[in-house]
Design an enzyme around this catalytic site. Structure first.
Site, PDB file in Angstrom:
ATOM      1  N   TYR A   1     -11.295 -20.970 -14.792  1.00  0.00           N
ATOM      2  CA  TYR A   1      -9.879 -20.796 -14.987  1.00  0.00           C
ATOM      3  C   TYR A   1      -9.251 -19.634 -14.566  1.00  0.00           C
ATOM      4  CZ  TYR A   1      -5.247 -20.933 -17.279  1.00  0.00           C
ATOM      5  OH  TYR A   1      -3.897 -20.831 -17.706  1.00  0.00           O
TER       6      TYR A   1
ATOM      7  N   ASP B   1     -12.337 -12.920  -9.949  1.00  0.00           N
ATOM      8  CA  ASP B   1     -11.397 -12.781 -11.114  1.00  0.00           C
ATOM      9  C   ASP B   1     -11.961 -12.011 -12.483  1.00  0.00           C
ATOM     10  OD1 ASP B   1      -9.658 -13.444 -13.338  1.00  0.00           O
ATOM     11  OD2 ASP B   1      -9.653 -15.691 -12.984  1.00  0.00           O
TER      12      ASP B   1
ATOM     13  N   LYS C   1      -5.541  -9.144 -19.311  1.00  0.00           N
ATOM     14  CA  LYS C   1      -6.121  -8.847 -20.471  1.00  0.00           C
ATOM     15  C   LYS C   1      -6.205  -7.760 -20.964  1.00  0.00           C
ATOM     16  CE  LYS C   1      -7.151 -13.743 -21.033  1.00  0.00           C
ATOM     17  NZ  LYS C   1      -7.627 -14.869 -19.975  1.00  0.00           N
TER      18      LYS C   1
END
Ligand SMILES: *Cc1c(COP(=O)(O)O)cnc(C)c1O
Length: 427
Positions: A142, A237, A265
């Protein structure tokens, strides 16, 4: 749960599904969201006054735990000066330099507001730099909910079992080629076929959105090698792994030199902040230096930047990674042992402080093997843990994060709850 139930009913009337991000609805685990009042350290407190040991950590960002005093202090001090200017501040350069110090492949950095933006922008930049249209992603990974990246995606897309997403033009989806995670041969075949039109390969260096799946030793080096051979960009990522696996993320952990890196995050310290960056010649294609447009009213927001700096400085100045590794090992090994003891088919994957117990014999090495998990059993486990005061991700296909707020006693408490839950499951 009474107040949560009432608030959820009210929310559903005005917010689709009652939530502002789909997995929070806890549908796939047969639950209902708990409405949060506040968090402190390792614990989340709901509106009904019940507390939970939190293994979700806001889906990764809260490595320092809830309401870490040093983060709160930084945000308070920044807020006194104003909350947004839409003009540059010195702190943005400070954070960008801090990022580059730990991620030397990020020679230049741009701050954005979410991992989705970082992913979307990195893809646009890779296309703009290479003049090519296709991208390769791995099934079950994702990278945020941008159109090009929702194909065969993990996280909520995996949880809800959405095959293709309505609203994404087929013509665009066709430009996203997908390959099984950990399958270097399939990647090589894809390059042989489409090599001269592939702008970039994007990967989670440790997959976290199909549950945790570590990279096999040859996998990440193969991506790097094939990208170089065919002139495509390697986009790493690190939205989950950045500042999680180590201060230098997966890049330091696996000795990677990606062309572009995404962070999110943890670097916001719990506020909305993300970044992408990489090779100078690539980053200088971005507006206003180059022609690839990317912008944001609240980008580099002073509160988020202050929280990010505070979080990163804390992580850099303590022995937190050794403690996190210890807690995570205690938690993941403990859970797996309990599952086995109670005859529940299970296997565990863990890299540093991210782990998943899969309800399948395993091994889980890619999306297909992750999908063999007994999600109904996971749902029952999740509900049992919630009842016993442990907050787990409301989906089998997510990571479990320990935070610096957790002490060995907390993990013991959570494992006691797990023992009782496994016991009840067998009945
Ligand atoms: C969470 C996540 C994103 C998206 O970040 P948001 O801030 O939720 O948009 C991208 N990539 C990975 C690996 C993630 O886990």
């Amino acid at each position: 749960m009474e107040k949560s139930k009432k608030l959820f009913a009210e929310a559903q009337e005005i917010i689709p599904g009652g939530v502002n991000s789909p997995v929070r609805a806890a549908r796939s685990v047969g639950g209902e969201p708990v409405f949060v009042d506040h968090g402190r350290g390792a614990r989340l407190f709901d509106v009904d006054g019940k507390s939970y040991l939190d293994f979700v950590s806001s889906w990764g960002p809260l490595i320092c735990g809830h309401a870490a005093p040093w983060v709160l202090h930084a945000v308070e001090e920044a807020a006194k000066k104003g909350t947004s200017f839409g003009a540059p501040t010195e702190a943005e350069t400070t954070l960008a330099r801090l990022i580059r110090k730990h991620y030397p492949a990020m020679e230049m950095v741009r701050l954005v507001n979410s991992g989705t933006e970082a992913g979307m922008s990195a893809i646009r930049l890779a296309r703009g730099f290479t003049g090519r249209d296709k991208i390769v992603k791995f099934q079950g990974c994702y990278h945020g909910h941008a159109d090009s990246l929702l194909v065969s995606a993990g996280s909520g897309v995996a949880t809800l079992g959405i095959p293709g997403c309505p609203g994404i033009p087929a013509a665009l989806a066709e430009l996203t080629l997908t390959v099984p995670y950990n399958d270097a041969d399939a990647l090589e075949k894809t390059f042989k076929k489409h090599g001269d039109s592939i702008a970039a390969v994007i990967v989670e260096p440790v997959a976290g959105n199909m549950g945790v799946v570590p990279p096999q030793p040859e996998f990440l080096p193969a991506i790097d090698r094939l990208c170089k051979e065919y002139g495509a960009l390697f986009i790493c990522d690190e939205v989950i792994t950045g500042f999680r696996l180590s201060l230098g993320g997966a890049s330091a952990y696996y000795d990677l030199k990606p062309d572009l890196t995404m962070l999110g995050k943890i670097i916001g310290g719990g506020l909305p902040l993300a970044a992408f960056g990489g090779r100078r010649e690539v980053m200088e294609k971005l507006a206003p230096v180059g022609g690839v447009y990317q912008a944001g009213t609240l980008s580099g927001n002073p509160l988020a930047v202050a929280a990010g700096i505070a979080a990163v400085e804390y992580l850099a100045g303590s022995s937190v990674y050794a403690r996190l590794r210890q807690s995570s090992r205690q938690w993941a090994d403990g859970l797996l042992a309990l599952a086995r003891e109670h005859g529940v088919p299970a296997c565990g994957n863990r890299v540093e402080s991210m782990s998943t117990l899969f309800f399948t014999e395993g091994p889980v090495t890619d999306y297909d093997s992750a999908l063999k998990s007994d999600t109904a059993m996971y749902g029952a486990f999740w509900r049992g843990m919630l009842e016993r005061g442990v907050w787990l991700a409301p989906s089998q296909f997510e990571a479990s994060f320990v935070s610096a707020g957790m002490i060995p006693d907390d993990i013991e408490t959570a494992l006691d709850a797990a023992a009782a839950t496994f016991k009840a499951l067998k009945k």
